[in-house]
Enzyme design. Sequence first.
Site, mmCIF file in Angstrom:
data_model
loop_
_atom_site.group_PDB
_atom_site.id
_atom_site.type_symbol
_atom_site.label_atom_id
_atom_site.label_comp_id
_atom_site.label_asym_id
_atom_site.label_seq_id
_atom_site.Cartn_x
_atom_site.Cartn_y
_atom_site.Cartn_z
ATOM 1 C CB ILE A 8 3.451 -0.884 3.029
ATOM 2 C CG1 ILE A 8 4.640 0.052 2.787
ATOM 3 C CG2 ILE A 8 2.539 -0.358 4.134
ATOM 4 C CD1 ILE A 8 5.587 0.210 3.954
ATOM 5 C CG HIS A 9 2.783 -6.889 5.298
ATOM 6 N ND1 HIS A 9 4.124 -6.625 5.372
ATOM 7 C CD2 HIS A 9 2.493 -7.720 6.324
ATOM 8 C CE1 HIS A 9 4.640 -7.282 6.401
ATOM 9 N NE2 HIS A 9 3.672 -7.951 7.002
ATOM 10 N NE ARG A 10 4.797 -5.470 11.035
ATOM 11 C CZ ARG A 10 4.705 -6.388 11.988
ATOM 12 N NH1 ARG A 10 3.687 -6.382 12.821
ATOM 13 N NH2 ARG A 10 5.638 -7.289 12.137
#
Length: 162
Positions: A8-10
């Site tokens: 998860i990085h957005r």
Amino acid sequence: KKYILATIHRVENTNNQQKLISILSAFEKISNLKIQIVMPIHPRTKKIIENIGFKHECLQFIDPVSYLEMICLEINSSSIITDSGGIQKEAYWLKIPCITIRGETEWVETIEDGWNQLVESDSEKIINAVKSIQKGRIQKSHYGRGDAADRIINIIADFKNK
């Protein structure tokens, strides 16, 4: 194949505290089903998680990894939960079921073939997607059959023999 790989990085998932808590809550409930989640974590995401006070005993956070290490993690996972466009495509090529935490994807063929599910950041949708993963689905040849070099050689040989 004994863990789910998560990335998860957005910004739309990490900078929105409500969305991030929903995602992490889903991960916590999934781990309560005795499913291990391994998550290479970007330093920015790790800091945000620490700032909201999420206790992550349910997740195995690991430092960011190289591209080849990531491919190795993907190959050896039972499934992948991600918001990454590239990882969705890699999961498809590797025939690893994928759950995408976004509202849309560039890779609609992965959805059409049933190898990818869009769930956004809704905790219950994420959990239900994990529970409904089907392995061994057939894939169409969206990207060819893997025999392009042989076909090119045959075309050249045919042309040369004329």
